[in-house]
Motif scaffolding. Structure first.
Motif: not given
Length: 219
Positions: A15-27
């Motif tokens: 399992f991995a997660e991507v974390m960051g501010m909205p619009s920071s490029g997670k998607t």
């Protein structure tokens, strides 16, 4: 990228997660990972797209979680309540997102597959910090939980965040044109990273820069 190195907390290494501010490029980061590893399962994308169906699925999973472990469910709820959410809408959002993620981790038991979440446990904690008005014992939320083996960090400058938010079709919870909200978002991000480090996550630089990896598997 942050990798869990702890004797106290157990991880699901697939399992991995991507974390960051909205619009920071997670998607975008998740999309790049899926291109490099076609078998990667995007957990959030597997939920229904329809808002009504998505909420119904969330409530179904949350009810399952409560029936499975009511004491842990109530404990987590009390901790989140202590964060002093601004209104009922924010309270429902952060509660449902946290409980949904806890349940999703218990559902995905196929160790032959790799899973990625861009709205996972730590992004849920970011939301609690951002929408809350009081300090709360966030680390207690992670007691007896299975955690992601790694967390990828997406980041961007304030100017980039503002520009990207203007191009988004969906309205965001955080208004980047409001300096106070932007600062609170950064504060919530710092608190979340501090929490990760307290749990035992260690930052590891990658060849593509901070928070960007060209593979899901360990280097």
């Amino acid at each position: 990228m942050f990798i869990l190195d702890s004797q106290k907390y157990a991880s699901k290494d697939n399992f991995a997660e991507v974390m960051g501010m909205p619009s920071s490029g997670k998607t975008t980061l998740v999309g790049n990972m899926k291109k490099n590893y076609p078998g990667l399962v995007d957990v959030n994308a597997s939920l229904p797209m329809s808002r009504f169906c998505r909420q119904a699925r969330k409530l179904y999973y949350i009810s399952q979680l409560f029936m499975r472990s009511p004491s842990a469910f109530i404990r987590d709820t009390k901790i989140i309540l202590s964060s002093g959410q601004k209104n009922a809408k924010d309270l429902y959002s952060v509660l449902s997102n946290w409980h949904l993620n806890v349940r999703l981790y218990s559902l995905k038991d196929d160790t032959d597959k790799l899973y990625i979440l861009d709205q996972g446990l730590f992004q849920a904690v970011w939301s609690i910090y951002f929408c809350g008005s009081k300090e709360f014992e966030a680390i207690k939320l992670f007691e007896n939980k299975l955690l992601p083996g790694r967390v990828h960090f997406a980041d961007a400058s304030d100017e980039e965040l503002i520009e990207r938010s203007r191009n988004r079709s969906r309205r965001m919870r955080l208004n980047y044109l409001n300096h106070d909200e932007l600062e609170k978002g950064r504060y919530a991000l710092r608190k979340t990273i501090q929490l990760m480090e307290e749990i035992g996550y260690i930052e590891k630089k990658t060849r593509l820069g901070r928070g960007v990896a060209n593979t899901f598997r360990p280097d």
